[in-house]
Motif scaffolding. Structure first.
Motif, PDB file in Angstrom:
ATOM      1  N   LEU B 282       0.830  -1.203   0.000  1.00 25.01           N
ATOM      2  CA  LEU B 282       0.000   0.000   0.000  1.00 25.01           C
ATOM      3  C   LEU B 282       0.864   1.252   0.000  1.00 25.01           C
ATOM      4  N   PHE B 283       1.835   1.286   0.928  1.00 23.88           N
ATOM      5  CA  PHE B 283       2.651   2.497   1.052  1.00 23.88           C
ATOM      6  C   PHE B 283       3.668   2.626  -0.087  1.00 23.88           C
ATOM      7  N   ARG B 286       1.744   4.183  -2.936  1.00 21.51           N
ATOM      8  CA  ARG B 286       1.544   5.622  -2.701  1.00 21.51           C
ATOM      9  C   ARG B 286       2.831   6.402  -2.964  1.00 21.51           C
ATOM     10  N   ASP B 287       3.945   5.823  -2.549  1.00 22.72           N
ATOM     11  CA  ASP B 287       5.227   6.491  -2.793  1.00 22.72           C
ATOM     12  C   ASP B 287       5.483   6.660  -4.286  1.00 22.72           C
ATOM     13  N   ALA B 292      -3.937   4.521  -3.392  1.00 21.72           N
ATOM     14  CA  ALA B 292      -4.353   3.166  -3.032  1.00 21.72           C
ATOM     15  C   ALA B 292      -4.900   3.164  -1.615  1.00 21.72           C
TER      16      ALA B 292
END
Lengths: 350, 350
Positions: B282-283, B286-287, B292
């Protein structure tokens, strides 16, 4: 559609007395998730805080995300049997930063709390106090260290129902943060953090840099929506204080130098003929998404050059003695002739 | 660096009594140019208005940019020798829209203006009144028509210094607009337009759509900065009323349907193993700039599908019975397996 995720920037008003850094009207950037009890939301929001300040501070400024859980505060108060004085005790503990051990102690004694209970309360608060360690070794202020501090909380707190739940909730959050990693934030478990006596019911979060009031805060609020007619809906959210963040960035010289990209092209103006020729081109360029302006006075060439330089405009468009069009990069010396707007755009975009 | 071009959106406050469409606090989008007397700025601002509403109204809503010049109003008043009653006369003329010929006439007579002068004033106002023509043939409401109307103004106005200057200034503006062309606005010369008795000294501009108060307005203000200590600096500017424009768009159903592009990827959640696996992804997504979210409760597959559908999320990521990862486009049926975050990103971005 629940859970509902909300991101919004808007002006808000404070009813309290305004003070330095506490403006009457200020801008808040909110992130809230409504309708989910999952602690994954807390993890999500803390990661967002880390992302935001990693970008804004560019790694050049230390900042700390303090985390607590209101249920742990309840556990502390319950463990000394002073449940009916919860609010007063929390108000006193919250001042720890300002009035230190002595001050909190006096305030609690003034609330008619027995000296023994006061000592018990302060033992807990001290046992998880990070201040000393942080000054020695900043690296300790991470999720791993927070888990150790949680584990070292006196058994008396874990023995209360609220205390136990609060500890378990924070353990989940710190475990996940440990696994996922944090970019630049110091993560700190702070048993004195109370965030006023507002509507928070679980996790509470506050972000600080030295010498400034908190720049971001939030937490979980069960049934806050109940006040407005929507029962039994939990929420969790954070608010970034845009004005304070602005102050912090300014104070720490973290704003990038002005890039002067507002106007890309200046049409110079030395005659009515120039105006006639350049005015339609100006609007054509803008229609193509290129920021342009026409020097509005028929002025000396040198004056217009200085203007373009001061505004850091990249290109100037002019006519030579024969009325031929050319474009010149302000940094360079070459005068490139062109005859159509498309040619001009090609040169600019190259 | 002068001329200084300013573009800004901010909340502003109204001191007047709030009414329908006249909010106490509202948002204004300003465009101002300070430190230039050139009428090219007026042309620039009118073109900006045309650009803005062409885009916002998508050609689906008629709107009119009314233009006048305060010096023409002065000329009208001077030509009947009632200079000392300038303000009262302008206030009366400004109500033309609401109280029509009869009403304005009565108001002027009540100001002790001789009946002959009142008739002269109203002749002028009527001679340039577009209302009748517009209803007949909307095409006439363009810069070309405005120039004709200007030419037909009674000689008595052109014979005053202010009147002459006002006419010449507007002629320049309309000439340029005629040459440059206008995308979707009706351009109208309106001798009754006064824009209150504020600080305007030259060109005045107002934008209207039917059944709404003006949604944009402005004009030239000489030496307004003098009040604040900066003498002899001219300015010209316009303000878009963001809240009213919002109302107009809403009322005319001009907002695009929600595109649901807030979340692109949903990680489903059917077990603690899913959470463990998806949280880092998820992260990472996003990065990489991909919006998401992870479904925060361990819930039934069907419930999560409905959630994704309602939020119009394009991709869902899941595990099958063997724990293998796959991504599925919500519109399609194919489940594409993947084993690394880079593979996932490639599939999403394709």
């Amino acid at each position: 559609t629940f859970p509902f995720r909300r991101f919004q920037i808007q002006p808000v008003w404070r009813a309290d007395r305004p003070q330095k850094g506490r403006y009457r009207e200020f801008y808040q950037c909110d992130a809230d998730i409504i309708g989910s009890d999952s602690l994954l939301n807390e993890v999500d929001l803390i990661k967002i805080i880390d992302d935001v300040f990693t970008e804004l501070f560019q790694g050049k400024l230390k900042y700390t995300i303090s985390i607590n859980n209101r249920k742990i505060l309840q556990g502390i108060v319950e463990s000394v049997g002073e449940t009916d004085k919860f609010e007063q005790i929390v108000v006193a503990i919250d001042k720890f930063d300002k009035i230190s051990y002595e001050g909190v102690s006096n305030e609690l004694i003034n609330c008619d709390i027995p000296k023994l209970s006061v000592e018990q309360i302060l033992d807990v608060v001290f046992s998880v106090d990070w201040r000393r360690e942080i000054s020695k070794e900043i690296k300790e202020a991470d999720a791993h260290g927070c888990l150790q501090q949680l584990a070292n909380l006196p058994e008396s707190i874990g023995n209360t129902i609220n205390g136990r739940t609060g500890i378990e909730e924070l353990e989940f959050v710190f475990e996940k943060l440990k696994e996922l990693g944090i970019k630049t934030a110091n993560i700190k478990f702070d048993a004195t953090l109370a965030r006023g006596l507002g509507y928070y019911t679980g996790t509470i979060i506050e972000v600080k840099v030295d010498n400034f009031p908190s720049i971001c805060g939030g937490g979980r609020y069960d049934d806050l929506t109940g006040k407005f007619g929507l029962k039994d809906v939990s929420g969790v959210g954070i608010s970034f204080g845009a004005d304070r963040i602005y102050d912090v960035l300014l104070d720490n010289k973290l704003y990038p130098e002005f890039k002067g990209d507002s106007t890309q092209v200046l049409f110079t103006n030395q005659s009515a003929a120039d105006e006639e020729k350049f005015l339609p081109m100006l609007f054509e360029l803008r229609d193509k998404g290129i920021n342009a302006e026409l020097y509005t006075e028929q002025a000396k060439w040198q004056k217009q050059l200085i203007f373009a330089e001061k505004k850091r405009i990249k290109f100037i468009v002019s006519t030579n003695e024969n009325g031929d069009l050319f474009v010149k990069e302000m940094d360079g010396t070459e005068k490139k002739p062109f005859s159509s707007i498309d040619e001009l755009i090609t040169i600019i975009r190259k």
